[in-house]
Scaffold this active site. Structure first.
Site, PDB file in Angstrom:
ATOM      1  N   HIS A 261      10.561  -4.049   5.264  1.00  0.00           N
ATOM      2  CA  HIS A 261      11.139  -2.727   5.009  1.00  0.00           C
ATOM      3  C   HIS A 261      11.372  -1.979   6.312  1.00  0.00           C
ATOM      4  CE1 HIS A 261       6.845  -1.577   5.169  1.00  0.00           C
ATOM      5  NE2 HIS A 261       7.136  -0.291   5.120  1.00  0.00           N
TER       6      HIS A 261
ATOM      7  N   HIS B 218       0.817  -1.221   0.000  1.00  0.00           N
ATOM      8  CA  HIS B 218       0.000   0.000   0.000  1.00  0.00           C
ATOM      9  C   HIS B 218       0.853   1.274   0.000  1.00  0.00           C
ATOM     10  CE1 HIS B 218      -0.250  -0.315   4.696  1.00  0.00           C
ATOM     11  NE2 HIS B 218       0.715   0.512   4.360  1.00  0.00           N
TER      12      HIS B 218
ATOM     13  N   HIS C  12      -1.714   6.146   8.768  1.00  0.00           N
ATOM     14  CA  HIS C  12      -0.371   6.690   8.980  1.00  0.00           C
ATOM     15  C   HIS C  12      -0.430   8.141   9.467  1.00  0.00           C
ATOM     16  CE1 HIS C  12      -0.141   3.523   5.908  1.00  0.00           C
ATOM     17  NE2 HIS C  12       1.098   3.305   6.262  1.00  0.00           N
TER      18      HIS C  12
ATOM     19  N   GLU D 164       4.081  -4.400   9.387  1.00  0.00           N
ATOM     20  CA  GLU D 164       2.753  -4.300   8.744  1.00  0.00           C
ATOM     21  C   GLU D 164       2.247  -5.636   8.218  1.00  0.00           C
ATOM     22  OE1 GLU D 164       3.012   0.205   6.816  1.00  0.00           O
ATOM     23  OE2 GLU D 164       3.277  -1.538   5.550  1.00  0.00           O
TER      24      GLU D 164
END
Lengths: 133, 280
Positions: free
Chosen positions: B193, B12, B59, B240
């Site tokens: 990541h 995303h 976020h 995530e």
């Protein structure tokens, strides 16, 4: 006040955003959150020092923000997603920030990432079942 | 009765949305990544689902750090996208389904998942980019969409196992809705990541592929891992990937994998695309 230690505290080169950081950098992250509003971005640009005072930043954090010291800002507890609201409009991508953390250029950082693609398709072929074009 | 016809995983990240906006999807850097969605898009076209539940993390658009729900569900008829601070043009709003959402929320709460119910919910890139990459850009979206937000930003976060169990409860919730409706669950985010710290830029292909295999065939392997371990292996933001476990839990014990795609790097991340159907 004693902050509990966590297993993740020992992962090298990683600053896990937990209660300890969220607490100490609350005002800083709140300032960055305000940048979701264009009018707030303009207010900040018009008088950055006054804007920092309005959000109650301490002297150290204020200095980091005024100097656009993105790395210092991160180390002082900013959450990376909130810092991005400050950095990206000022021409610093999260990749540039990552590069600066390692003392390399953004291009070097991106080159290192691209190395991950080398041999990837062959690797997936060997794993089996992966779409490969 | 409503039915979960499949589950999808997708990245995303903002760069995916930017690549679509800038028309770069067929450039060398992006082509292999985007082409890997074609079988998923063809499946969506064939199956014509009525509604997608997008499992994502906010976020810092809808939720600030003053109040961070561990699990939140949109319970409105409409969800707006908005400026996240970068001045990008918002997408068209998304149609929800309030009676369906409230049913799901009630069922989840009855199953001891104490959801935060949101009657206003701005959806950020974590929700919007999966919609764009799966359905294209629209002034009127071709499918109803429900945001289900998981806190992966401010620790303590829910565990991978807790996310898996939420998915199992979500299956019960959806399948007890009396209206005939075809529902798809999208688990978004990841894979490995790290955006921050001296370890920024890490991608762990071995771990990503192990997670993919686990999510298809042996979700217990991933469910057993602590968040500290996942962060160590997948990076501070790679955590995530626990959201994929919500999707996986909602598909039942066994699944058929219809499509499996992995690419790295996509911006700072390893990116995985799965299309799964429940197999009892």
């Amino acid at each position: 006040m004693n902050w509990q230690e966590h297993e993740y505290d020992n992962i090298p080169g990683s600053y896990v955003f937990d209660g300890k950081r969220a607490h100490s950098a609350y005002a800083l992250n709140k300032l960055f959150y305000s940048f979701n509003e264009e009018s707030c971005r303009r207010d900040f640009d018009a008088d950055p020092a006054a804007y920092c005072d309005k959000f109650g930043l301490n002297e150290e954090q204020k200095k980091l923000v005024l100097n656009q010291d993105f790395l210092g800002v991160l180390r002082s507890g900013a959450n990376i997603y909130y810092m991005a609201k400050f950095a990206i409009p000022r021409g610093m991508s999260v990749q540039d920030a990552g590069a600066a953390f390692q003392g390399i250029t953004g291009d070097e950082f991106r080159e290192k990432l691209l190395e991950k693609r080398e041999g990837l398709e062959e690797r997936l072929e060997k794993e089996g079942g992966y779409w490969n074009g | 009765m409503a039915e979960i016809i499949g589950g999808i995983t997708t990245s995303h990240i903002p760069a995916v949305g930017n690549a679509i906006t800038d028309g770069l999807t067929q450039e060398h850097y992006w082509k292999r990544f985007f082409d890997g969605y074609k079988p998923v898009k063809a499946w969506l076209e064939e199956k014509q689902p009525d509604l997608v539940i997008v499992v994502y993390n906010d976020h810092g658009l809808n939720f600030f750090l003053d109040k961070v729900p561990t699990f939140a569900i949109g319970c409105a008829d409409k969800y707006e996208n908005a400026d996240e601070g970068w001045g990008l043009k918002p997408t068209a709003p998304f149609d929800g389904d309030a009676p369906f959402s409230w049913h799901v929320a009630e069922s989840l709460i009855n199953q001891e998942f104490d959801m935060c119910t949101c009657q206003e919910m701005l959806v950020d890139h974590g929700f919007v980019n999966p919609m764009r990459v799966l359905f294209g850009d629209h002034e009127e979206w071709p499918i109803k969409a429900i945001p289900l937000a998981v806190n992966t930003v401010q620790h303590p976060l829910p565990s991978a196992r807790r996310c898996f169990k939420l998915g199992q409860a979500l299956k019960v919730a959806v399948e007890s809705y009396p209206e005939d409706m075809k529902v798809v669950i999208a688990g978004t985010g990841g894979m490995s990541h790290q955006l921050q710290g001296e370890r920024a830029g890490m991608i762990n292909v071995d771990y990503d592929l192990a997670c993919i295999e686990s999510i298809i065939n042996n979700p217990e392997w991933f469910a057993d891992q602590s968040n500290s371990h996942i962060i160590e292996q997948a990076g501070t933001e790679g955590i995530e990937t626990i959201m994929w476990m919500v999707m996986r839990g909602a598909l039942g014990e066994k699944v058929n994998c219809l499509h499996k795609h992995y690419h790295a790097p996509i911006s700072n991340t390893g990116a995985g695309v799965l299309l799964l159907e429940g197999a009892g």
